[in-house]
Design a protein around this motif. Structure first.
Motif, PDB file in Angstrom:
ATOM      1  N   ILE A   8      48.476 -35.111-106.043  1.00  0.00           N
ATOM      2  CA  ILE A   8      49.911 -35.343-106.199  1.00  0.00           C
ATOM      3  C   ILE A   8      50.276 -36.563-105.356  1.00  0.00           C
ATOM      4  O   ILE A   8      50.266 -36.504-104.121  1.00  0.00           O
ATOM      5  N   VAL A   9      50.572 -37.668-106.012  1.00  0.00           N
ATOM      6  CA  VAL A   9      50.854 -38.934-105.325  1.00  0.00           C
ATOM      7  C   VAL A   9      52.306 -39.343-105.481  1.00  0.00           C
ATOM      8  O   VAL A   9      52.671 -40.492-105.254  1.00  0.00           O
ATOM      9  N   ASP A  10      53.145 -38.406-105.833  1.00  0.00           N
ATOM     10  CA  ASP A  10      54.544 -38.684-106.148  1.00  0.00           C
ATOM     11  C   ASP A  10      55.296 -39.334-104.990  1.00  0.00           C
ATOM     12  O   ASP A  10      56.219 -40.127-105.213  1.00  0.00           O
ATOM     13  N   GLN A  11      54.918 -39.021-103.754  1.00  0.00           N
ATOM     14  CA  GLN A  11      55.684 -39.506-102.602  1.00  0.00           C
ATOM     15  C   GLN A  11      55.694 -41.018-102.500  1.00  0.00           C
ATOM     16  O   GLN A  11      56.642 -41.603-101.954  1.00  0.00           O
ATOM     17  N   VAL A  12      54.697 -41.697-103.035  1.00  0.00           N
ATOM     18  CA  VAL A  12      54.647 -43.155-102.892  1.00  0.00           C
ATOM     19  C   VAL A  12      55.741 -43.840-103.694  1.00  0.00           C
ATOM     20  O   VAL A  12      56.049 -45.015-103.448  1.00  0.00           O
ATOM     21  N   VAL A  13      56.325 -43.145-104.673  1.00  0.00           N
ATOM     22  CA  VAL A  13      57.423 -43.742-105.444  1.00  0.00           C
ATOM     23  C   VAL A  13      58.733 -43.012-105.175  1.00  0.00           C
ATOM     24  O   VAL A  13      59.701 -43.167-105.920  1.00  0.00           O
ATOM     25  N   ALA A  14      58.790 -42.222-104.095  1.00  0.00           N
ATOM     26  CA  ALA A  14      60.036 -41.570-103.707  1.00  0.00           C
ATOM     27  C   ALA A  14      61.026 -42.630-103.232  1.00  0.00           C
ATOM     28  O   ALA A  14      60.624 -43.728-102.816  1.00  0.00           O
ATOM     29  N   PRO A  15      62.330 -42.353-103.273  1.00  0.00           N
ATOM     30  CA  PRO A  15      63.316 -43.337-102.806  1.00  0.00           C
ATOM     31  C   PRO A  15      63.040 -43.816-101.378  1.00  0.00           C
ATOM     32  O   PRO A  15      63.224 -44.988-101.067  1.00  0.00           O
ATOM     33  N   GLY A  18      58.582 -43.045 -96.544  1.00  0.00           N
ATOM     34  CA  GLY A  18      58.432 -42.593 -95.176  1.00  0.00           C
ATOM     35  C   GLY A  18      56.984 -42.384 -94.759  1.00  0.00           C
ATOM     36  O   GLY A  18      56.042 -42.795 -95.442  1.00  0.00           O
ATOM     37  N   PRO A  19      56.780 -41.722 -93.614  1.00  0.00           N
ATOM     38  CA  PRO A  19      55.417 -41.460 -93.128  1.00  0.00           C
ATOM     39  C   PRO A  19      54.573 -40.664 -94.122  1.00  0.00           C
ATOM     40  O   PRO A  19      53.365 -40.887 -94.219  1.00  0.00           O
ATOM     41  N   LEU A  20      55.202 -39.752 -94.870  1.00  0.00           N
ATOM     42  CA  LEU A  20      54.444 -38.991 -95.855  1.00  0.00           C
ATOM     43  C   LEU A  20      53.939 -39.893 -96.972  1.00  0.00           C
ATOM     44  O   LEU A  20      52.844 -39.689 -97.499  1.00  0.00           O
ATOM     45  N   GLY A  21      54.710 -40.912 -97.322  1.00  0.00           N
ATOM     46  CA  GLY A  21      54.255 -41.863 -98.318  1.00  0.00           C
ATOM     47  C   GLY A  21      53.059 -42.659 -97.828  1.00  0.00           C
ATOM     48  O   GLY A  21      52.119 -42.921 -98.585  1.00  0.00           O
ATOM     49  N   VAL A  22      53.084 -43.040 -96.535  1.00  0.00           N
ATOM     50  CA  VAL A  22      51.948 -43.760 -95.949  1.00  0.00           C
ATOM     51  C   VAL A  22      50.716 -42.870 -95.971  1.00  0.00           C
ATOM     52  O   VAL A  22      49.613 -43.311 -96.333  1.00  0.00           O
ATOM     53  N   TYR A  23      50.882 -41.609 -95.576  1.00  0.00           N
ATOM     54  CA  TYR A  23      49.763 -40.660 -95.569  1.00  0.00           C
ATOM     55  C   TYR A  23      49.208 -40.472 -96.979  1.00  0.00           C
ATOM     56  O   TYR A  23      47.987 -40.491 -97.188  1.00  0.00           O
ATOM     57  N   THR A  24      50.097 -40.290 -97.953  1.00  0.00           N
ATOM     58  CA  THR A  24      49.668 -40.079 -99.337  1.00  0.00           C
ATOM     59  C   THR A  24      48.866 -41.265 -99.848  1.00  0.00           C
ATOM     60  O   THR A  24      47.806 -41.112-100.461  1.00  0.00           O
ATOM     61  N   HIS A  25      49.376 -42.472 -99.585  1.00  0.00           N
ATOM     62  CA  HIS A  25      48.690 -43.680-100.028  1.00  0.00           C
ATOM     63  C   HIS A  25      47.306 -43.785 -99.398  1.00  0.00           C
ATOM     64  O   HIS A  25      46.298 -44.035-100.088  1.00  0.00           O
ATOM     65  N   ALA A  26      47.253 -43.579 -98.077  1.00  0.00           N
ATOM     66  CA  ALA A  26      45.985 -43.734 -97.363  1.00  0.00           C
ATOM     67  C   ALA A  26      44.964 -42.690 -97.798  1.00  0.00           C
ATOM     68  O   ALA A  26      43.792 -43.017 -98.057  1.00  0.00           O
ATOM     69  N   ILE A  93      43.640 -29.216-107.758  1.00  0.00           N
ATOM     70  CA  ILE A  93      44.838 -29.956-107.355  1.00  0.00           C
ATOM     71  C   ILE A  93      44.874 -30.054-105.837  1.00  0.00           C
ATOM     72  O   ILE A  93      44.721 -29.048-105.131  1.00  0.00           O
ATOM     73  N   HIS A  94      45.083 -31.270-105.347  1.00  0.00           N
ATOM     74  CA  HIS A  94      45.225 -31.497-103.906  1.00  0.00           C
ATOM     75  C   HIS A  94      46.598 -32.097-103.638  1.00  0.00           C
ATOM     76  O   HIS A  94      46.942 -33.148-104.191  1.00  0.00           O
ATOM     77  N   ALA A  95      47.371 -31.429-102.805  1.00  0.00           N
ATOM     78  CA  ALA A  95      48.722 -31.892-102.480  1.00  0.00           C
ATOM     79  C   ALA A  95      48.759 -32.389-101.039  1.00  0.00           C
ATOM     80  O   ALA A  95      48.369 -31.662-100.122  1.00  0.00           O
ATOM     81  N   PRO A  96      49.238 -33.605-100.782  1.00  0.00           N
ATOM     82  CA  PRO A  96      49.328 -34.130 -99.423  1.00  0.00           C
ATOM     83  C   PRO A  96      50.518 -33.575 -98.648  1.00  0.00           C
ATOM     84  O   PRO A  96      50.844 -34.071 -97.569  1.00  0.00           O
TER      85      PRO A  96
END
Length: 377
Positions: A8-15, A18-26, A93-96
């Motif tokens: 689940i990589v949805d956080q990288v396109v969230a408005p 934040g830090p969770l987006g950085v973690y998800t991307h990495a 399924i892996h969710a960050p």
């Protein structure tokens, strides 16, 4: 047919990623790069604009494809909270985060759901979240206790804290974080420093002005008699609620001109700001991962941190730990800052030990451990 792990990589396109987006991307990048032979990674994204899907494909060129849910992010979060949708289907399924389709599934047929817990603020500091957000996290952790095949946490300290909130038995796994991708000192660092208006000497810290973050404690420490007259840059917003950084500094006895907030998104800019700091100070009373001090270590910056369990675990004596305790924290912070700023030998020793300690953290290792975890379920 290849084995597919769906992230689940949805956080990288969230408005606000934040830090969770950085973690998800990495992490997703590392999972793609460390995929074993015969395995592939598919991204899961909530219903979004076409350009958002393009951004995901651009950020993760090794994805085998994107699964697009029928619901937008907000509606999907509510649906998953209630367990009323089977989207996005079966498989591994892996969710960050806790944002995941936690429901009854057949592990014997290869269905798996692994979620990640980064903090327990909904339990320890609910005032730092909206009531809706706190309730969502509590509901999703309850669903995770019932349906998740494994729960990933970034530190053993958080794993121990989690055990006091919910009993997950042997399902908890510790997979650490690492410096964000691209956090390297650029060749044009001097030009960037001028553009960012960096002073010649300064302390660097990160966070908001909410009490648990300890930034107000740091300001009060700098206002103590005998503490070096050094500037402070706060990587974070200028205000929290009705509390403003300049006012907090003035009340602490620190001239507002010595303190400024700065927000940078470019990893090269962040590396520039970090590497030029006299010291990085992590005064937070609580942290689940300690990623900020790992990033400071990676650039050889002397680190002063509280004795929050995650910091102590991550630092392993590579930084200067300051006990929070019940009283006297501000005075202890003042002494620690003074010692590092005025003692070049101590600062050099912390720089070397931090650089060595940073070698223990790797996103590639984290990606490999994700694959290993799913193989063991």
């Amino acid at each position: 047919m290849p084995t597919t792990l769906r992230m689940i990589v949805d956080q990288v396109v969230a408005p606000v990623p934040g830090p969770l987006g950085v973690y998800t991307h990495a992490l997703a990048t590392a999972v793609i790069e460390s995929a074993p032979p015969g395995c592939q990674v598919e991204g899961i994204v909530s219903s979004s604009l076409p350009e958002d899907y393009d951004r995901v494909l651009g950020m993760f060129p090794g994805l085998s494809g994107i699964y697009k849910t029928s619901l937008a992010r907000r509606e999907l979060a509510a649906a998953w909270q209630l367990g009323i949708t089977t989207s996005p289907g079966s498989g591994m399924i892996h969710a960050p985060s806790l944002f995941a389709p936690l429901r009854r599934h057949d592990r014997a047929s290869g269905d798996q759901v692994v979620v990640t817990v980064h903090d327990l603020l909904a339990w320890t500091h609910p005032e730092s979240l909206t009531a809706t957000t706190a309730a969502w996290h509590k509901a999703m952790l309850k669903r995770a206790r019932k349906h998740a095949d494994a729960i990933v946490v970034p530190t053993h300290a958080l794993a121990e804290r989690l055990s006091t909130v919910a009993d997950f038995g042997d399902r908890v796994r510790v997979i650490g974080t690492a410096p964000r991708p691209g956090l390297r000192l650029p060749q044009d660092a001097a030009d960037r420093a001028i553009r960012l208006g960096l002073p010649s000497d300064y302390l660097l810290t990160v966070g908001t002005l909410e009490p648990r973050m300890g930034i107000v404690d740091l300001l009060e420490a700098l206002g103590r008699p005998g503490v070096p007259d050094i500037r402070v840059i706060v990587l974070g917003p200028e205000s929290w609620g009705e509390v403003h950084l300049a006012n907090a500094a003035e009340e602490a006895g620190v001239p507002p001109g010595r303190v400024r907030s700065l927000q940078v998104d470019d990893p090269a800019d962040l590396a520039t700001v970090l590497s030029a700091a006299t010291a990085f100070v992590a005064p937070s009373h609580e942290d689940g991962a300690g990623t900020s001090i790992i990033e400071a270590f990676s650039l050889g910056v002397p680190v002063i941190h509280s004795d929050a369990p995650a910091y102590v675990e991550v630092s392993a004596d590579a930084g200067l730990a300051v006990p929070v305790g019940t009283v006297g924290y501000v005075n202890r912070l003042a002494a620690a800052v003074t010692s590092v700023v005025e003692n070049d030998a101590l600062a050099d020793r912390l720089s070397v030990s931090g650089t060595d300690r940073a070698k223990a953290f790797s996103w590639l290792d984290a990606g490999q451990r994700v694959w290993q975890l799913h193989a063991e379920i």
